[in-house]
Design an enzyme around this catalytic site. Structure first.
Site, short mmCIF file in Angstrom:
data_model
loop_
_atom_site.label_atom_id
_atom_site.label_comp_id
_atom_site.label_asym_id
_atom_site.label_seq_id
_atom_site.Cartn_x
_atom_site.Cartn_y
_atom_site.Cartn_z
N LYS A 76 2.66 -5.24 10.35
CA LYS A 76 2.44 -4.48 9.11
C LYS A 76 1.80 -5.27 8.00
O LYS A 76 2.62 -6.11 7.49
CB LYS A 76 3.64 -3.87 8.92
CG LYS A 76 3.85 -2.66 7.82
CD LYS A 76 5.00 -2.16 7.45
CE LYS A 76 5.39 -1.04 6.67
NZ LYS A 76 6.57 -0.22 6.67
N SER A 156 6.44 4.69 6.72
CA SER A 156 5.27 4.11 5.98
C SER A 156 4.49 2.94 7.08
O SER A 156 3.38 2.80 7.02
CB SER A 156 5.51 3.24 4.74
OG SER A 156 6.52 2.16 5.28
N SER A 180 11.12 4.30 7.62
CA SER A 180 9.53 3.99 7.64
C SER A 180 9.38 3.53 9.25
O SER A 180 8.11 3.16 9.30
CB SER A 180 9.38 3.06 6.71
OG SER A 180 8.96 3.89 5.51
#
EC number: 6.3.5.7
Lengths: 492, 95
Positions: A76, A156, A180
């Site tokens: 990420k 997210s 997330s």
């Protein structure tokens, strides 16, 4: 090598049935062919990955190498990676190249993992759709049956979830502040684990809300997540909230079973307007655990409905403070102006997207003089009540079972315009974040339109092992094997 | 309680985020909506409840007050949007 799990790839690499170079090449190829449609990666590092694969093969040939030696992963783009651009999906960090490595990615590298690139996310991890990225939204590799509508991957960690679901990597790191990891895992039909707060170091992870942010693994199944989490976790003295406890071998807990286990079903999660399919899946999950020897017990978490509003005060207050450092002086894009204040204001207006600006302002407001007690201090006290709810539930039960999200993935153009409606996506995931307890989401079935739905397990502090054991029982019963419309059929 | 545009501008000033008039009005409505929604926390009886600062799982630690990774000036300056020698630059702040 098509459709291999991370765990299967580990075994095949160790047995030298495949090479790390083959494995990395096929995944690099998958990214090349699919990323144009999915937009799961902001930055790819194929050559660097190929060099690392060669080194991994040398180690593997000698029977050496760490837990994840030769395993291709996505990272990420919120984790700082030494010498590789790290953007947080924001224009303000568009060209930021960290001169250091985050603790979690350093741990993964030292266990031999190979990074294929940095995955897309909501800007500064603020969102539940992955549509707030400055690098464009991510498209969920799943499609509704008979429809071409582009769906959101959740957020997210939407890029990580989509990359895993589409077969571009064997696993990816995520971060979870209010859901997330778990919500995008549910939307993309994969497994994601948010460990106990303090289990993974936050050092070098770009901060959103420091008292909530926690890194975790996202992969195709629980065994894959168990290996990744073991590699990622561990005490780090550079993070003052890191907890000094030995990291268990999570994979050993997988086949423990659930005989005699008490599974709490929180009454308050039965929202009156919950879609029937999600309610039915939840019942199915309860039945699976009961058949395997667990005892379902109804429990009460009376402050559940206050989880989300509490979260939006605490998280946004921390965000406004954490994001104060992006001012165009020491790093980031600068917009020139005549005075220093004007430089700050112009830089932060241009550099932050709409959702980030909204959240910073909200956070600044609840911390401002005259409102601090009414909002921030009150929210911290309600947070104590939420934590107490969980602690008292865990006196009666070993684990809690709930749905992960109130819906399946929705289309890009179906996103509600009202921020509060968007925030409601996280209604089931946020309370566990507020308490800091571990939780995971696993794919448990499909809705009538053929989209994956997730179930969530929540556990006691540092008892991820019970989550893996209970989750494994459900994973076997669910037998989830459907692949999304976009899936890399890559061969060696 | 309803938010006015003047307050939104004051908050934006505190947060160092520039706003134009149209944005200020849009944000006023949105923040007002969010604040209206969080008002439900007033229903909770928080008498004698301490605020939750952390999870209470990590023990506070102290370390020696010393530089641990010093002499990395070039690393620190590597991402500076503008620099002059070993310094970050900003517009003139003293007349």
């Amino acid at each position: 090598m098509t459709d291999m799990t991370l765990a299967a790839a580990r075994r095949a690499l160790a047995a030298r049935e495949i090479s790390a170079v083959e494995l990395v090449d096929s995944h690099n190829k998958a990214i090349e062919s699919l990323n144009g449609d999915v937009n799961a990666f902001i930055i790819t590092t194929p050559e660097q990955a190929r060099e690392a694969a060669k080194a991994a093969d040398t180690l593997l040939a000698k029977g050496e190498g760490g837990l994840l030696c030769g395993i291709p992963l996505g990272v990420k783009d919120l984790f700082c990676t030494n010498g590789v651009r790290t953007t947080a999906a924001s224009n303000i960090l568009r060209d930021f190249v960290p001169p250091y490595e985050s603790a979690v990615t350093a741990n993964l590298l030292s266990e031999g993992a190979i990074f294929l690139g940095k995955t897309n996310l909501d800007e500064f991890a603020m969102g539940s759709t992955n549509l707030t990225s400055a690098f464009g939204g991510v498209t969920n590799p799943w499609r509704r049956s008979g429809s071409d509508a582009k769906l959101v991957p959740g957020g997210s960690s939407g890029g990580s979830a989509a990359a895993v679901a589409a077969g571009m990597v064997l696993g990816a790191t995520g971060t979870d502040t209010g859901g997330s990891i778990r919500q995008p895992a549910a939307f993309c039909g994969i497994t994601g684990v948010k460990p106990t707060y303090g289990r993974c170091s936050r050092f070098g992870t770009i901060a959103f809300a420091s008292s909530l942010d926690q890194a975790g693994p996202m992969a195709r199944n629980l065994e894959d997540c168990a290996w990744m989490l073991e590699a990622m976790a561990g005490f780090d003295k550079r993070d003052s909230t890191s907890v000094d406890r030995p990291v268990p071998r999570y994979a050993d807990a997988l086949e423990r079973g659930v005989k005699g286990m008490k599974v709490g079903i929180p009454r308050e999660y039965r929202a009156p307007n919950m879609p029937r399919e999600i309610e039915a899946l939840w019942e199915q999950g309860i039945a699976w655990l009961r058949e395997a020897g667990a005892e379902p017990v109804e429990v009460s978490l009376p402050h559940t409905k206050y989880g989300l509003p509490t979260y939006y005060i605490v998280a946004l207050a921390e965000a406004s403070s954490n994001l104060a450092r992006y001012d165009g002086v020491r790093f980031g894009e600068r917009v020139k102006a005549d005075s220093l204040d004007a430089l700050y204001e112009a830089t932060r207006h241009a550099g932050f997207g709409e959702e980030v600006r909204r959240r910073i302002l909200m956070g600044t407001y609840v911390l401002s003089s005259g409102y601090y007690d009414a909002y921030y201090l009150r929210a911290q006290k309600v947070r104590t009540m939420i934590q107490r709810d969980f602690l008292s539930a865990f006196e009666k039960v070993d684990v809690l079972l709930t749905p992960t999200a109130p819906s399946a993935a929705f289309a890009h153009d179906e996103k509600p315009t009202d921020p509060v409606q968007v925030y409601l996506n996280d209604v089931f995931t946020v309370p566990a974040s507020m308490a800091g307890v571990p939780a995971l989401s696993l794919p448990a079935g499909l809705d009538a339109q053929g989209l994956p739905l997730g179930l969530q397990l929540i556990g006691r502090y540092f008892d991820e092992e019970t989550l893996f054991a209970a989750g494994r029982v459900m994973e076997k019963a669910a037998g989830f094997s459907t692949r999304p419309a976009l899936f890399a059929e890559f061969g060696a | 309680m309803s938010l006015d545009t003047r307050t939104v501008r004051r908050i934006a000033k505190l947060a160092r985020i520039g706003l134009d008039d149209r944005e200020a009005e849009g944000l006023r409505q949105e923040l007002d909506g969010i604040l209206g929604w969080v008002e439900q926390l007033n229903e909770v009886d928080i008498t004698d409840v301490p605020p939750m600062i952390g999870t209470g799982l990590a023990r506070p630690r102290v370390r020696e007050d010393a530089v641990t990774d010093g002499d990395r000036r070039e690393d620190v300056l590597a991402n500076a949007p503008e620099r002059e020698g070993p310094f970050f630059t900003v517009p003139k702040v003293v007349e």
